[in-house]
Design a protein around this motif. Sequence first.
Motif, PDB file in Angstrom:
ATOM      1  N   ALA A   9       0.838  -1.206   0.000  1.00 43.67           N
ATOM      2  CA  ALA A   9       0.000   0.000   0.000  1.00 43.67           C
ATOM      3  C   ALA A   9       0.870   1.253   0.000  1.00 43.67           C
ATOM      4  O   ALA A   9       0.520   2.257  -0.622  1.00 43.67           O
ATOM      5  CB  ALA A   9      -0.937  -0.003   1.205  1.00 43.67           C
ATOM      6  N   SER A  10       2.015   1.199   0.658  1.00 48.56           N
ATOM      7  CA  SER A  10       2.905   2.365   0.661  1.00 48.56           C
ATOM      8  C   SER A  10       3.493   2.605  -0.724  1.00 48.56           C
ATOM      9  O   SER A  10       3.769   3.743  -1.100  1.00 48.56           O
ATOM     10  CB  SER A  10       4.008   2.200   1.705  1.00 48.56           C
ATOM     11  N   GLY A  13       0.829   4.497  -2.902  1.00 48.36           N
ATOM     12  CA  GLY A  13       0.397   5.800  -2.423  1.00 48.36           C
ATOM     13  C   GLY A  13      -0.795   5.723  -1.492  1.00 48.36           C
ATOM     14  O   GLY A  13      -1.478   6.709  -1.261  1.00 48.36           O
ATOM     15  N   GLY A  14      -1.068   4.542  -0.945  1.00 43.80           N
ATOM     16  CA  GLY A  14      -2.083   4.453   0.107  1.00 43.80           C
ATOM     17  C   GLY A  14      -3.289   3.578  -0.167  1.00 43.80           C
ATOM     18  O   GLY A  14      -4.275   3.659   0.556  1.00 43.80           O
ATOM     19  N   TRP A  15      -3.246   2.748  -1.182  1.00 47.54           N
ATOM     20  CA  TRP A  15      -4.384   1.844  -1.418  1.00 47.54           C
ATOM     21  C   TRP A  15      -3.863   0.468  -1.793  1.00 47.54           C
ATOM     22  O   TRP A  15      -2.733   0.306  -2.216  1.00 47.54           O
ATOM     23  CB  TRP A  15      -5.314   2.385  -2.506  1.00 47.54           C
ATOM     24  N   VAL A  53      -9.438   4.545  -8.146  1.00 45.85           N
ATOM     25  CA  VAL A  53      -8.177   5.070  -7.638  1.00 45.85           C
ATOM     26  C   VAL A  53      -7.636   6.077  -8.634  1.00 45.85           C
ATOM     27  O   VAL A  53      -7.852   5.941  -9.839  1.00 45.85           O
ATOM     28  CB  VAL A  53      -7.140   3.946  -7.400  1.00 45.85           C
ATOM     29  N   HIS A  54      -6.988   7.100  -8.158  1.00 48.31           N
ATOM     30  CA  HIS A  54      -6.269   8.046  -9.005  1.00 48.31           C
ATOM     31  C   HIS A  54      -7.028   8.486 -10.255  1.00 48.31           C
ATOM     32  O   HIS A  54      -6.971   7.837 -11.293  1.00 48.31           O
ATOM     33  CB  HIS A  54      -4.906   7.472  -9.410  1.00 48.31           C
ATOM     34  N   TRP A  65      -8.140   1.576   1.544  1.00 43.00           N
ATOM     35  CA  TRP A  65      -7.303   2.769   1.672  1.00 43.00           C
ATOM     36  C   TRP A  65      -6.632   2.790   3.042  1.00 43.00           C
ATOM     37  O   TRP A  65      -7.221   2.374   4.032  1.00 43.00           O
ATOM     38  CB  TRP A  65      -8.152   4.023   1.511  1.00 43.00           C
ATOM     39  N   PRO A  67      -5.343   5.627   5.308  1.00 45.55           N
ATOM     40  CA  PRO A  67      -5.284   7.087   5.492  1.00 45.55           C
ATOM     41  C   PRO A  67      -3.919   7.561   5.978  1.00 45.55           C
ATOM     42  O   PRO A  67      -3.491   8.659   5.626  1.00 45.55           O
ATOM     43  CB  PRO A  67      -6.362   7.360   6.543  1.00 45.55           C
ATOM     44  N   ILE A  70      -1.694   7.756   2.623  1.00 45.89           N
ATOM     45  CA  ILE A  70      -2.180   8.352   1.374  1.00 45.89           C
ATOM     46  C   ILE A  70      -1.337   9.566   1.037  1.00 45.89           C
ATOM     47  O   ILE A  70      -1.110  10.432   1.874  1.00 45.89           O
ATOM     48  CB  ILE A  70      -3.673   8.746   1.484  1.00 45.89           C
ATOM     49  N   GLY A  71      -0.853   9.593  -0.181  1.00 45.78           N
ATOM     50  CA  GLY A  71      -0.069  10.719  -0.639  1.00 45.78           C
ATOM     51  C   GLY A  71       1.403  10.644  -0.300  1.00 45.78           C
ATOM     52  O   GLY A  71       2.181  11.501  -0.673  1.00 45.78           O
ATOM     53  N   LYS A  73       3.604   8.382  -1.359  1.00 45.41           N
ATOM     54  CA  LYS A  73       4.159   7.361  -2.259  1.00 45.41           C
ATOM     55  C   LYS A  73       5.679   7.429  -2.261  1.00 45.41           C
ATOM     56  O   LYS A  73       6.266   8.502  -2.357  1.00 45.41           O
ATOM     57  CB  LYS A  73       3.610   7.596  -3.673  1.00 45.41           C
TER      58      LYS A  73
END
Length: 74
Positions: A9-10, A13-15, A53-54, A65, A67, A70-71, A73
Amino acid sequence: AMDDIIELASETGGWIGYSICKEKKNMSQVQFEDGIERLMSHGVAWRDEQNFVHDQQKVDDIIYWFPGIIGNKI
């Protein structure tokens, strides 16, 4: 399995979805479901059945997700 799920997930970018875990870590669906359920029970992951996603990219899996990442990445 939880560490692998968080690691992947990392990278996105969070999913995460099951297909990524199967492809990258050869994870069984049972392993994925056990890990993601435990992560959700701790409030680390949220289930999103809309599967977008995206910028409206739709994926086949149910998406989860994270939280906290997220963001962020790598």
